[in-house]
Design a protein around this motif. Structure first.
Motif, PDB file in Angstrom:
ATOM      1  N   GLU A   1       0.811  -1.221   0.000  1.00 20.85           N
ATOM      2  CA  GLU A   1       0.000   0.000   0.000  1.00 20.85           C
ATOM      3  C   GLU A   1       0.844   1.271   0.000  1.00 20.85           C
ATOM      4  OE1 GLU A   1      -3.454   0.107  -0.163  1.00 20.85           O
ATOM      5  OE2 GLU A   1      -3.128  -2.013  -0.618  1.00 20.85           O
ATOM      6  N   GLY A   2       2.152   1.129   0.093  1.00 12.97           N
ATOM      7  CA  GLY A   2       3.012   2.300   0.132  1.00 12.97           C
ATOM      8  C   GLY A   2       3.573   2.530   1.516  1.00 12.97           C
ATOM      9  N   ALA A   3       4.263   3.645   1.704  1.00 15.46           N
ATOM     10  CA  ALA A   3       4.902   3.970   2.979  1.00 15.46           C
ATOM     11  C   ALA A   3       4.869   5.476   3.193  1.00 15.46           C
ATOM     12  CB  ALA A   3       6.341   3.469   2.979  1.00 15.46           C
ATOM     13  N   PRO A   4       4.915   5.930   4.455  1.00 16.34           N
ATOM     14  CA  PRO A   4       4.991   7.373   4.714  1.00 16.34           C
ATOM     15  C   PRO A   4       6.207   7.989   4.047  1.00 16.34           C
ATOM     16  CG  PRO A   4       4.512   6.163   6.729  1.00 16.34           C
ATOM     17  CD  PRO A   4       4.858   5.147   5.697  1.00 16.34           C
ATOM     18  N   GLY A   5       6.018   9.163   3.470  1.00 13.33           N
ATOM     19  CA  GLY A   5       7.105   9.836   2.774  1.00 13.33           C
ATOM     20  C   GLY A   5       7.292  11.257   3.265  1.00 13.33           C
ATOM     21  N   GLY A   6       8.513  11.733   3.160  1.00 11.33           N
ATOM     22  CA  GLY A   6       8.823  13.105   3.536  1.00 11.33           C
ATOM     23  C   GLY A   6       9.792  13.711   2.553  1.00 11.33           C
ATOM     24  N   VAL A   7      10.076  14.996   2.700  1.00 14.89           N
ATOM     25  CA  VAL A   7      10.988  15.683   1.783  1.00 14.89           C
ATOM     26  C   VAL A   7      11.644  16.865   2.474  1.00 14.89           C
ATOM     27  CG1 VAL A   7       9.217  17.254   0.849  1.00 14.89           C
ATOM     28  CG2 VAL A   7      11.209  16.641  -0.557  1.00 14.89           C
ATOM     29  N   ALA A   8      12.894  17.106   2.107  1.00 15.92           N
ATOM     30  CA  ALA A   8      13.611  18.322   2.478  1.00 15.92           C
ATOM     31  C   ALA A   8      14.154  18.922   1.192  1.00 15.92           C
ATOM     32  CB  ALA A   8      14.745  18.012   3.456  1.00 15.92           C
ATOM     33  N   GLN A   9      13.809  20.180   0.941  1.00 16.66           N
ATOM     34  CA  GLN A   9      14.217  20.815  -0.311  1.00 16.66           C
ATOM     35  C   GLN A   9      14.912  22.120   0.043  1.00 16.66           C
ATOM     36  OE1 GLN A   9      13.468  23.633  -2.599  1.00 16.66           O
ATOM     37  NE2 GLN A   9      15.189  22.516  -3.479  1.00 16.66           N
ATOM     38  N   ARG A  10      16.246  22.129  -0.078  1.00 18.34           N
ATOM     39  CA  ARG A  10      17.008  23.288   0.391  1.00 18.34           C
ATOM     40  C   ARG A  10      17.831  23.954  -0.696  1.00 18.34           C
ATOM     41  NH1 ARG A  10      20.027  21.395   5.737  1.00 18.34           N
ATOM     42  NH2 ARG A  10      20.585  23.600   5.805  1.00 18.34           N
ATOM     43  N   GLY A  11      17.862  23.386  -1.897  1.00 22.77           N
ATOM     44  CA  GLY A  11      18.568  24.046  -2.989  1.00 22.77           C
ATOM     45  C   GLY A  11      17.768  25.215  -3.531  1.00 22.77           C
TER      46      GLY A  11
ATOM     47  N   ARG B   1      11.103  14.730   9.282  1.00 26.57           N
ATOM     48  CA  ARG B   1      12.292  15.037  10.070  1.00 26.57           C
ATOM     49  C   ARG B   1      13.478  14.204   9.585  1.00 26.57           C
ATOM     50  NH1 ARG B   1      14.824  18.810  12.580  1.00 26.57           N
ATOM     51  NH2 ARG B   1      12.740  19.524  13.161  1.00 26.57           N
ATOM     52  N   LEU B   2      13.224  12.953   9.204  1.00 25.33           N
ATOM     53  CA  LEU B   2      14.267  12.082   8.677  1.00 25.33           C
ATOM     54  C   LEU B   2      14.898  12.698   7.427  1.00 25.33           C
ATOM     55  CD1 LEU B   2      15.776   9.352   8.690  1.00 25.33           C
ATOM     56  CD2 LEU B   2      13.885   8.424   7.337  1.00 25.33           C
ATOM     57  N   ALA B   3      14.069  13.204   6.522  1.00 28.06           N
ATOM     58  CA  ALA B   3      14.587  13.842   5.308  1.00 28.06           C
ATOM     59  C   ALA B   3      15.437  15.064   5.654  1.00 28.06           C
ATOM     60  CB  ALA B   3      13.432  14.242   4.392  1.00 28.06           C
ATOM     61  N   LEU B   4      14.964  15.837   6.629  1.00 31.68           N
ATOM     62  CA  LEU B   4      15.681  17.051   7.021  1.00 31.68           C
ATOM     63  C   LEU B   4      17.044  16.725   7.617  1.00 31.68           C
ATOM     64  CD1 LEU B   4      15.359  20.157   7.234  1.00 31.68           C
ATOM     65  CD2 LEU B   4      14.507  19.790   9.553  1.00 31.68           C
ATOM     66  N   MET B   5      17.089  15.721   8.488  1.00 26.59           N
ATOM     67  CA  MET B   5      18.359  15.340   9.095  1.00 26.59           C
ATOM     68  C   MET B   5      19.297  14.715   8.061  1.00 26.59           C
ATOM     69  SD  MET B   5      17.228  13.839  12.834  1.00 26.59           S
ATOM     70  CE  MET B   5      18.929  13.716  13.408  1.00 26.59           C
ATOM     71  N   ALA B   6      18.739  13.920   7.150  1.00 24.17           N
ATOM     72  CA  ALA B   6      19.562  13.274   6.120  1.00 24.17           C
ATOM     73  C   ALA B   6      20.221  14.294   5.205  1.00 24.17           C
ATOM     74  CB  ALA B   6      18.712  12.317   5.298  1.00 24.17           C
ATOM     75  N   ASP B   7      19.581  15.449   5.044  1.00 24.78           N
ATOM     76  CA  ASP B   7      20.138  16.496   4.197  1.00 24.78           C
ATOM     77  C   ASP B   7      21.503  16.959   4.698  1.00 24.78           C
ATOM     78  OD1 ASP B   7      20.347  19.586   3.423  1.00 24.78           O
ATOM     79  OD2 ASP B   7      19.045  18.607   1.964  1.00 24.78           O
ATOM     80  N   ASP B   8      21.783  16.744   5.990  1.00 24.76           N
ATOM     81  CA  ASP B   8      23.101  17.107   6.515  1.00 24.76           C
ATOM     82  C   ASP B   8      24.205  16.322   5.820  1.00 24.76           C
ATOM     83  OD1 ASP B   8      21.939  18.871   8.239  1.00 24.76           O
ATOM     84  OD2 ASP B   8      22.168  17.635  10.029  1.00 24.76           O
ATOM     85  N   GLY B   9      23.867  15.140   5.290  1.00 25.56           N
ATOM     86  CA  GLY B   9      24.851  14.364   4.555  1.00 25.56           C
ATOM     87  C   GLY B   9      25.382  15.096   3.345  1.00 25.56           C
ATOM     88  N   TYR B  10      24.530  15.913   2.716  1.00 28.17           N
ATOM     89  CA  TYR B  10      24.986  16.738   1.600  1.00 28.17           C
ATOM     90  C   TYR B  10      26.107  17.670   2.061  1.00 28.17           C
ATOM     91  CZ  TYR B  10      21.016  15.545  -1.510  1.00 28.17           C
ATOM     92  OH  TYR B  10      20.119  14.899  -2.334  1.00 28.17           O
TER      93      TYR B  10
END
Length: 365
Positions: free
Chosen positions: A71-81, A286-295
């Motif tokens: 059925e899918g999964a919860p999704g999130g996004v961080a867009q900082r460019g 929040r996961l997407a936002l924290m993962a963006d630190d990897g950039y």
């Protein structure tokens, strides 16, 4: 001649000692080797996800699809460019209704490449997968694109509906194919000088308790790529003689301010982080936002006005352990940084655009 071995070794017991010693050495050797020959961990280590890439016949652009089972999964996004090209990202906002994603599409081709998502939607529709609205199931497919039009013949031919459809068709749980494929086929980095090859990279952390946190990224940055562990420059801007310059030093000593920035619009790094933990829509954003630190750990400079940097996040919920959002987010940032590194290490060269593999031995990591 006296034997160098003590008496027990001369009475027949030496066979047992030698056998024990051989077994110990074998065990040590086997343990040492096992750290490397194991299959490389990638996004598909997260249960419930499949990844497929399709590279156009030109070999210089394409798309990559991440399919979510069931059925899918919860999704999130961080867009900082500062220059994004995206689709369906508003649906991921925690204040909005839809709480499950069926697929995510990453594509080359700039805004033209957003058509790839329609191909994945078509494939999902045929599979009767999507958000149930009563009279139909509507596939939820967020997407992001990077700018690779100057590479090869990409200004004339871009990923389209068929690209997204074929990538979805080929998606599997096999280890992610990395390098100059799919969304990373036309990727480059280091546009503050003469560029080098970017690519598609992936990495995963598999914890002893069963938790998995992974990343996949199409690396097409304006900036350089540095090793997140050592800080060493891996790939980036080159001077007229082909030597790496290091954007950090170029900026700090003022040289960048004295020149016109070349190829400033040809960028954008787009990626996905995922975990098998059970997270809600707020937590996965929040996961997407924290993962963006990897950039920020592997790209310099990052999130410029000329990059459309975007990170999607998914949580499949197949792991029943207690999810600590802070720890999962920290791992996601590390996984993303390592995926960025893999993208340039696995890439292949094009005429006039070398890859890390082409560097002299002393420059290799």
């Amino acid at each position: 001649m006296l034997s160098p071995f003590p008496k027990p070794w001369r009475t027949g017991q030496h066979c047992r000692y030698l056998a024990l010693l051989a077994g110990l050495l074998y065990a040590i050797g086997a343990h040492t080797e096992s750290a490397h020959p194991l299959p490389a961990a990638s996004l598909t280590d997260v249960s419930g996800l499949q990844v497929g890439s399709y590279t156009l016949p030109s070999g210089t652009t394409g798309c990559t699809v991440i399919l979510v089972a069931g059925e899918g999964a919860p999704g999130g996004v961080a867009q900082r460019g500062g220059a994004p090209g995206t689709r369906e990202t508003d649906a991921l906002h925690p204040l909005n209704l839809v709480d499950k994603v069926n697929a995510i599409v990453l594509s080359g081709g700039s805004a033209f490449g957003l058509d790839s998502a329609s191909g994945t939607v078509r494939w999902l529709k045929e599979q009767k997968r999507g958000w149930d609205v009563g009279i139909a199931r509507v596939p939820i497919v967020p997407a992001a694109v990077l700018f690779d039009l100057p590479v090869g013949d990409n200004a004339r031919i871009q990923p389209d509906v068929e690209c997204g459809y074929k990538a979805a068709q080929t998606a599997s749980t096999a280890p992610v194919q990395q390098g100059s494929v799919g969304a990373g086929a036309g990727a480059t980095v280091g546009k503050l000088g003469q560029p080098m090859r970017g690519g598609l990279g992936s990495f995963a952390y598999r914890m002893p308790n069963g938790l998995v946190v992974a990343a996949l990224v199409a690396t097409n940055a304006l900036g350089d790529i540095v090793d997140p562990d050592s800080g060493r420059l891996l790939a980036g801007a080159r001077d007229a003689e082909g030597k790496l310059q290091d954007a950090r030093q170029l900026l700090r000593d003022g040289r960048l301010f004295a020149q016109t920035m070349p190829r400033m619009g040809e960028n954008t790094t787009i990626g996905v982080v995922a975990t098998n933990a059970r997270l809600n829509k707020v937590e996965v954003n929040r996961l997407a936002l924290m993962a963006d630190d990897g950039y920020g750990r592997a790209i310099y400079p990052v999130h410029t006005m000329y990059d459309g940097d975007t990170v999607f996040a998914l949580a499949t919920g197949h792991w029943e352990g207690k999810a600590d959002m802070s720890l999962i987010g920290a791992l996601a940032a590390d996984a993303m940084a390592q995926a960025l590194k893999q993208a340039v290490l696995q890439a292949s060269s094009l005429p006039g655009i070398p890859a890390v593999k082409d560097l002299l031995p002393e420059r290799k990591p």
